[in-house]
Design a protein around this motif. Structure first.
Motif, short mmCIF file in Angstrom:
data_model
loop_
_atom_site.label_atom_id
_atom_site.label_comp_id
_atom_site.label_asym_id
_atom_site.label_seq_id
_atom_site.Cartn_x
_atom_site.Cartn_y
_atom_site.Cartn_z
N SER A 257 98.92 -8.04 -54.94
CA SER A 257 98.35 -6.83 -55.33
C SER A 257 96.73 -6.73 -55.32
N SER A 258 96.29 -5.68 -54.77
CA SER A 258 94.71 -5.84 -54.71
C SER A 258 94.22 -4.13 -54.43
N LEU A 259 92.81 -4.14 -54.81
CA LEU A 259 92.11 -3.04 -54.36
C LEU A 259 91.36 -3.46 -53.34
N ARG A 260 90.88 -2.84 -52.07
CA ARG A 260 90.13 -3.38 -50.88
C ARG A 260 89.22 -2.34 -50.48
N ARG A 261 88.05 -2.56 -50.05
CA ARG A 261 87.40 -1.98 -49.10
C ARG A 261 87.43 -2.48 -47.63
N ARG B 7 88.58 -4.66 -40.90
CA ARG B 7 88.14 -5.86 -41.35
C ARG B 7 88.17 -5.67 -43.01
N VAL B 8 88.62 -6.45 -43.88
CA VAL B 8 88.34 -6.45 -45.39
C VAL B 8 87.05 -6.66 -45.62
N LEU B 9 86.24 -5.75 -46.18
CA LEU B 9 84.96 -5.99 -46.65
C LEU B 9 84.79 -6.55 -48.03
N GLN B 10 85.65 -6.13 -48.80
CA GLN B 10 85.75 -6.50 -50.08
C GLN B 10 87.08 -6.57 -50.98
N SER B 11 87.51 -7.27 -51.75
CA SER B 11 88.77 -7.47 -52.36
C SER B 11 88.61 -7.65 -53.77
N HIS B 12 89.30 -6.99 -54.65
CA HIS B 12 89.63 -7.20 -55.97
C HIS B 12 91.24 -7.47 -56.16
N ARG B 13 91.61 -8.70 -56.64
CA ARG B 13 92.94 -8.90 -57.00
C ARG B 13 93.53 -8.75 -58.06
N LEU B 14 94.64 -7.96 -58.38
CA LEU B 14 95.36 -7.85 -59.65
C LEU B 14 95.95 -8.99 -60.09
N VAL C 227 84.60 4.32 -45.18
CA VAL C 227 85.46 3.19 -45.64
C VAL C 227 86.73 3.65 -45.94
N LEU C 228 87.64 2.69 -45.81
CA LEU C 228 89.09 2.78 -46.56
C LEU C 228 89.02 2.20 -47.82
#
Length: 226
Positions: free
Chosen positions: A58-62, A69-76, A47-48
């Motif tokens: 801005s975000s941090l993503r899996r 495909r973006v599996l999960q995302s956390h938005r700043l 996974v990236l």
């Protein structure tokens, strides 16, 4: 998914100059969200983990490598411009540009802490002992992973001249790799001396022959090595 990640093999070009220049060969490409302003990238267990920038985006993503495909995302929060990312001891660390604050997550992207620093935040990696951070200058900071405070700094030089605008960082086989913002060059740096031992020219090589080191080619802020 027009933009793609590329896996590269690095090839010495054998130029007759003080600091050698390497080329590369693309060995694979993968789809990637063209709207993602990638600032940090970690590959872990298929996974990236991707940090993206820009205020309000801005975000941090899996991300699934093979499909993009973006599996999960956390938005700043909208006030943060996300920057470099690294994975150290099963924790993800993410810098911000000018807020002088970094965020800590577990591998499920759950925020579990934060830390502060006294400069801008650009790139982030680690050597197994320390986190290594850049701030857009020629200086690298080695952070204690327990206190997240600098234990030492290092000025990066090529042929005796400080290399400014050090940006995204990686630690590969005992060397720090740093791209130089707004150029297509990556510096390969000795972690104790700060000497640039080689350059990677991250663009298709042209005719190769003896002569002075090519001048760095500038690129746009949107489509540039980060």
């Amino acid at each position: 998914m027009a933009r793609a990640f590329a896996l590269l093999l690095f090839l010495g070009l054998g130029l007759a100059q003080t600091t050698p220049v390497w080329g590369f060969r693309v060995v694979n490409t993968y789809p990637h969200d063209p709207a993602a302003f990638t600032q940090g990238l970690v590959y872990h267990q298929g996974v990236l983990y991707e940090g993206t920038g820009l205020y309000g985006q801005s975000s941090l993503r899996r991300v699934e490598l093979k499909t993009g495909r973006v599996l999960q995302s956390h938005r700043l929060g909208a006030e943060y411009f996300g920057e470099g990312v690294t994975l150290f001891q099963n924790r993800l660390y993410q810098l911000t540009w000018r807020n002088r604050v970094g965020f800590i997550y577990d591998l499920s992207l759950r925020p579990i802490g934060r830390f502060s620093y006294d400069t801008e935040g650009w790139g982030l990696t680690h050597d197994g002992r320390s986190l290594i951070m850049s701030d857009g200058s020629a200086r690298l900071y080695f952070l204690n992973p327990r206190t997240l405070r600098p234990e030492r700094t290092l000025i990066v030089r090529a042929d005796g001249v400080p290399v400014e605008r050090l940006n995204e960082l990686e630690y590969i086989q005992g060397r720090i790799w740093a791209n130089v913002w707004l150029t297509t060059r990556i510096a390969i740096i000795h972690p104790q001396s700060g000497v640039v031992e080689a350059w990677l020219r991250a663009r298709p090589p042209g005719p190769v022959g003896p002569g002075p080191q090519p001048q760095p080619r500038r690129c746009s802020e949107r489509d540039c090595l980060r």
